[in-house]
Structures are given as structure tokens and as C-alpha cells.
Enzyme design. Structure first.
Site, PDB file in Angstrom:
ATOM      1  N   ALA A  65       2.268  10.058  -1.012  1.00 12.48           N
ATOM      2  CA  ALA A  65       2.771   8.709  -1.259  1.00 12.48           C
ATOM      3  C   ALA A  65       1.633   7.900  -1.880  1.00 12.48           C
ATOM      4  O   ALA A  65       0.454   8.189  -1.653  1.00 12.48           O
ATOM      5  CB  ALA A  65       3.232   8.081   0.048  1.00 12.48           C
ATOM      6  N   GLY A 108       3.150  13.176   1.224  1.00 16.85           N
ATOM      7  CA  GLY A 108       4.514  13.087   0.702  1.00 16.85           C
ATOM      8  C   GLY A 108       4.808  14.141  -0.355  1.00 16.85           C
ATOM      9  O   GLY A 108       5.966  14.526  -0.542  1.00 16.85           O
ATOM     10  N   GLU A 111       5.769  17.082   1.579  1.00 19.44           N
ATOM     11  CA  GLU A 111       7.066  16.768   2.200  1.00 19.44           C
ATOM     12  C   GLU A 111       8.196  16.822   1.176  1.00 19.44           C
ATOM     13  O   GLU A 111       9.295  17.287   1.477  1.00 19.44           O
ATOM     14  CB  GLU A 111       6.980  15.382   2.859  1.00 19.44           C
ATOM     15  N   GLU A 131      -2.348  12.778   6.162  1.00 20.31           N
ATOM     16  CA  GLU A 131      -2.116  11.385   6.552  1.00 20.31           C
ATOM     17  C   GLU A 131      -3.058  10.916   7.651  1.00 20.31           C
ATOM     18  O   GLU A 131      -3.449   9.758   7.704  1.00 20.31           O
ATOM     19  CB  GLU A 131      -0.657  11.206   7.019  1.00 20.31           C
TER      20      GLU A 131
HETATM   21  C1  LIG Z   1       4.522   9.988   2.695  1.00 16.38           C
HETATM   22  C2  LIG Z   1       3.618   9.884   3.877  1.00 16.38           C
HETATM   23  C3  LIG Z   1       4.182   8.894   4.842  1.00 16.38           C
HETATM   24  O1  LIG Z   1       3.618  11.109   4.551  1.00 16.38           O
HETATM   25  C4  LIG Z   1       2.243   9.405   3.568  1.00 16.38           C
HETATM   26  C5  LIG Z   1       1.407  10.015   2.490  1.00 16.38           C
HETATM   27  O2  LIG Z   1       1.762  10.804   1.685  1.00 16.38           O
HETATM   28  S1  LIG Z   1      -0.157   9.391   2.525  1.00 16.38           S
HETATM   29  C6  LIG Z   1      -0.956  10.168   1.154  1.00 16.38           C
HETATM   30  C7  LIG Z   1      -1.418  11.527   1.476  1.00 16.38           C
HETATM   31  N1  LIG Z   1      -2.234  12.040   0.406  1.00 16.38           N
HETATM   32  C8  LIG Z   1      -3.562  11.945   0.389  1.00 16.38           C
HETATM   33  O3  LIG Z   1      -4.187  11.431   1.294  1.00 16.38           O
HETATM   34  C9  LIG Z   1      -4.259  12.530  -0.812  1.00 16.38           C
HETATM   35  C10 LIG Z   1      -5.043  11.469  -1.537  1.00 16.38           C
HETATM   36  N2  LIG Z   1      -5.744  12.025  -2.687  1.00 16.38           N
HETATM   37  C11 LIG Z   1      -6.864  12.739  -2.566  1.00 16.38           C
HETATM   38  O4  LIG Z   1      -7.347  13.036  -1.492  1.00 16.38           O
HETATM   39  C12 LIG Z   1      -7.530  13.174  -3.829  1.00 16.38           C
HETATM   40  O5  LIG Z   1      -7.047  12.375  -4.890  1.00 16.38           O
HETATM   41  C13 LIG Z   1      -7.270  14.660  -4.167  1.00 16.38           C
HETATM   42  C14 LIG Z   1      -8.017  15.568  -3.172  1.00 16.38           C
HETATM   43  C15 LIG Z   1      -5.799  15.000  -4.200  1.00 16.38           C
HETATM   44  C16 LIG Z   1      -7.824  14.958  -5.605  1.00 16.38           C
HETATM   45  O6  LIG Z   1      -9.175  14.553  -5.683  1.00 16.38           O
HETATM   46  P1  LIG Z   1      -9.867  14.408  -7.119  1.00 16.38           P
HETATM   47  O7  LIG Z   1      -9.603  15.608  -7.949  1.00 16.38           O
HETATM   48  O8  LIG Z   1     -11.283  14.052  -6.864  1.00 16.38           O
HETATM   49  O9  LIG Z   1      -9.087  13.202  -7.854  1.00 16.38           O
HETATM   50  P2  LIG Z   1      -9.207  11.655  -7.521  1.00 16.38           P
HETATM   51  O10 LIG Z   1     -10.246  11.054  -8.390  1.00 16.38           O
HETATM   52  O11 LIG Z   1      -9.297  11.409  -6.065  1.00 16.38           O
HETATM   53  O12 LIG Z   1      -7.751  11.137  -7.982  1.00 16.38           O
HETATM   54  C17 LIG Z   1      -7.437  10.910  -9.343  1.00 16.38           C
HETATM   55  C18 LIG Z   1      -6.670   9.596  -9.413  1.00 16.38           C
HETATM   56  O13 LIG Z   1      -5.469   9.727  -8.669  1.00 16.38           O
HETATM   57  C19 LIG Z   1      -5.399   8.703  -7.672  1.00 16.38           C
HETATM   58  N3  LIG Z   1      -4.693   9.215  -6.496  1.00 16.38           N
HETATM   59  C20 LIG Z   1      -4.786  10.416  -5.946  1.00 16.38           C
HETATM   60  N4  LIG Z   1      -3.987  10.507  -4.881  1.00 16.38           N
HETATM   61  C21 LIG Z   1      -3.385   9.310  -4.751  1.00 16.38           C
HETATM   62  C22 LIG Z   1      -2.441   8.775  -3.830  1.00 16.38           C
HETATM   63  N5  LIG Z   1      -1.912   9.531  -2.831  1.00 16.38           N
HETATM   64  N6  LIG Z   1      -2.059   7.509  -3.991  1.00 16.38           N
HETATM   65  C23 LIG Z   1      -2.530   6.762  -4.997  1.00 16.38           C
HETATM   66  N7  LIG Z   1      -3.393   7.205  -5.919  1.00 16.38           N
HETATM   67  C24 LIG Z   1      -3.838   8.463  -5.789  1.00 16.38           C
HETATM   68  C25 LIG Z   1      -6.860   8.369  -7.386  1.00 16.38           C
HETATM   69  O14 LIG Z   1      -6.970   7.105  -6.795  1.00 16.38           O
HETATM   70  C26 LIG Z   1      -7.458   8.447  -8.772  1.00 16.38           C
HETATM   71  O15 LIG Z   1      -7.118   7.300  -9.508  1.00 16.38           O
HETATM   72  P3  LIG Z   1      -8.222   6.141  -9.798  1.00 16.38           P
HETATM   73  O16 LIG Z   1      -8.499   5.528  -8.443  1.00 16.38           O
HETATM   74  O17 LIG Z   1      -9.405   6.850 -10.379  1.00 16.38           O
HETATM   75  O18 LIG Z   1      -7.530   5.200 -10.711  1.00 16.38           O
END
Ligand SMILES: CC(C)(O)CC(=O)SCCNC(=O)CCNC(=O)[C@H](O)C(C)(C)COP(=O)(O)OP(=O)(O)OC[C@H]1O[C@@H](n2cnc3c(N)ncnc32)[C@H](O)[C@@H]1OP(=O)(O)O
Length: 257
Positions: A65, A108, A111, A131
């Protein structure tokens, strides 16, 4: 139909829906939810479509998400508006849906893949429910669907540690039906979807409904449900055609009737 966050195309009787927010690793925001449910509803109504493939990019199926959208949410808004409940429409799709997963399928994203009927993964796929690292828990079905898919021990491990598992571990655990090389992912999923779409529509929908019911009911009720659906298929022209073709040693020609 054109979308801001999705690409859609059809190949014969197969619809391919590609999540398309590359800069955010396909993070699932409310626009994606609205557009994806809209696209699925369109393909559900389209008689020419027999199955759907849902995919993302090579780097990410979906990284969860959208954290930036969720960050400022408060309890009352989340509860009163039943935040993210709209995603369940994807799980309610009656036509078969295959998730073709490459790269990250986290939170998500994992999921969403589990809302599909089965997952074909590329060797690069990584699944997880991180999460907990954000101070929350899965909210789109991860604690329930993941547990049913991989069992309590591994689901607890993933949900409580937030670690990722690779495609091989996901296949061993039963989350993934098959693993393919990255360059084969879409073709493999489309071939599987085309095969499904070539079978009688009613039998396909009933097969999906029967397997899905096994997650929600007792064994006895599930067996009775299966048997009633099985009986009802003897009222179809395609049952007559399928069995006649077998006996006559020829290919069946199904009419979806
Ligand atoms: C639905 C529920 C209720 O279950 C809740 C959820 O889903 S909570 C979200 C769970 N997901 C995460 O915690 C994953 C978050 N992302 C990461 O940990 C990392 O991005 C990665 C390991 C997947 C990849 O890392 P990396 O290759 O180093 O790329 P990044 O520079 O981190 O990301 C690139 C770009 O994408 C944006 N990004 C990544 N994931 C998300 C996200 N879930 N939401 C919003 N944006 C996301 C990240 O911020 C980067 O963008 P910029 O900030 O550089 O503009």
C-alpha cells in the site's frame, strides 16, 4: 479504456492488466484500487474474456500500500471509511485471475497477489508482509490468506519479523504454483490463462468457486457444495460435448453452453 496507473491489453480470450506506477514500485494507492476494480469489472462483463493475468514490472509486482498516502490517516477516518476494504472486489472476481509476480510483492502487493487464484512467480520474486516494520499489521488479508497458504509457522514468521522470502521458499511453502525465468513470466501466465479460457466457462467458474469455498467452510459442507456443482454441470451442452469428444477420440468443440 485508458488508466493513469494501469495498462490493459487483451490476447485472445486473456486480459492482461499491468500495474504501472514504476516510480513508486507500483505502490497501491486509492487511484490504483479504483482503476483496478474498474478494469476487472469491465473484463468480468466481457464475454470474450475467459481469464485475467495481473502483473507488475520486472522490479516490483507491488511494494505494498502507498505509505505516503497512508501516513497521515487517523483511526476515525480509517474505521468510518473502512479503509482499503474496496480491494476485496478483486478477490470477488468470478473469472480466474493469475498473478504473474516478478520482483517485490510486499505488504498489500503480496496480499493482492494472494487475492488472485494462483501465483506464477519469476525467479526474482520476493514476498513479504513487512507492515510490522511500519508499526501496523497486514490489512488486506495477509494474516488470513497467507496463513491458509503457507501454514501458521511461516505466516507468523513473515508477519512478525517482516522478512522477505524468495521465490524458491514461496514455492516450497505453497504460496506459488510455479517459478519461471523472468523473461518467460508473462508468456507462461498468458499460456496458462489461455488454456483456462479454452475450457467451458461454467465449469471453470464452478471449479474456481468450489476451491474458493474450501477456505470458508467445513469439509462436509464443502464436499456437498462441490457435488451439487458437479451434478449441475450435467445440464450443460459442454459436458455432453466434452465426454462425447473423448469417447469419439476427437477434440471437443465447446460452446460455453
Ligand atoms: C496494505 C497493508 C495494510 O497491508 C499495508 C501495506 O502494504 S504497508 C506497505 C508495505 N510495504 C513496505 O513496507 C515496502 C516499502 N518499500 C520498501 O521497503 C522498498 O521500497 C523496497 C525494499 C521495496 C525497494 O527498495 P529500493 O530498491 O531501495 O527502492 P526505494 O528507493 O525504496 O523505492 C523506490 C521508490 O518507490 C517508493 N516506494 C516504495 N515502496 C513504496 C510504498 N509501499 N509506498 C509508497 N512509496 C513506495 C519509494 O519511496 C521510492 O520513491 P521516492 O521516495 O524515491 O520518490
Amino acid at each position: 479504456m485508458s488508466y493513469e496507473t494501469l495498462l490493459t491489453e487483451t490476447r485472445g480470450a486473456v486480459a492482461i492488466v499491468t500495474l504501472n506506477r514504476p516510480k513508486a514500485l507500483n505502490a497501491l494507492n486509492s487511484t490504483v484500487m479504483t482503476e483496478l476494480t474498474d478494469a476487472f469489472a469491465g473484463f468480468a462483463k466481457d464475454d470474450a474474456i475467459g481469464a485475467i493475468v495481473l502483473t507488475g514490472s520486472e522490479k516490483a509486482f507491488a511494494a505494498g500500500a502507498d505509505i505516503k498516502e497512508m501516513q497521515s490517516l487517523d483511526f476515525v477516518d480509517a474505521y468510518v471509511n473502512d479503509f482499503i476494504s474496496g480491494w476485496e472486489a478483486i478477490a470477488s472476481t468470478r473469472k480466474p485471475v493469475i498473478a504473474a509476480v516478478s520482483g517485490f510483492a510486499l505488504g498489500g502487493g503480496c496480499e493482492l497477489a494472494m487475492m488472485c487464484d494462483f501465483i506464477i512467480a519469476s525467479e526474482t520474486a520476493k514476498f513479504g508482509q513487512p507492515e510490522i516494520t511500519l508499526g501496523v499489521i497486514p490489512g488486506m488479508g495477509g494474516s488470513q490468506r497467507l496463513t491458509r497458504a503457507v501454514g501458521k509457522a511461516k505466516a507468523m514468521d513473515l508477519v512478525l519479523t517482516g522478512r522477505m522470502m524468495d521465490a524458491a521458499e514461496a514455492e516450497r511453502a505453497g504460496l506459488v504454483s510455479r517459478i519461471v525465468a523472468p523473461e518467460r513470466l508473462i508468456d507462461e501466465a498468458v499460456e496458462a490463462a489461455a488454456k483456462i479460457a479454452s475450457f467451458p466457462r461454467a465449469a471453470v467458474l464452478m471449479g474456481k468457486e468450489a476451491v474458493a469455498r474450501s477456505f470458508e467452510t467445513t469439509l462436509g459442507e464443502g464436499l456437498r457444495f462441490e457435488r451439487r456443482l458437479f451434478h449441475s454441470l450435467f445440464a450443460t451442452a459442454d459436458q455432453k460435448e466434452g465426454m462425447a469428444a473423448f469417447v469419439e477420440k476427437r477434440k471437443p468443440s465447446f460452446s460455453n453452453r
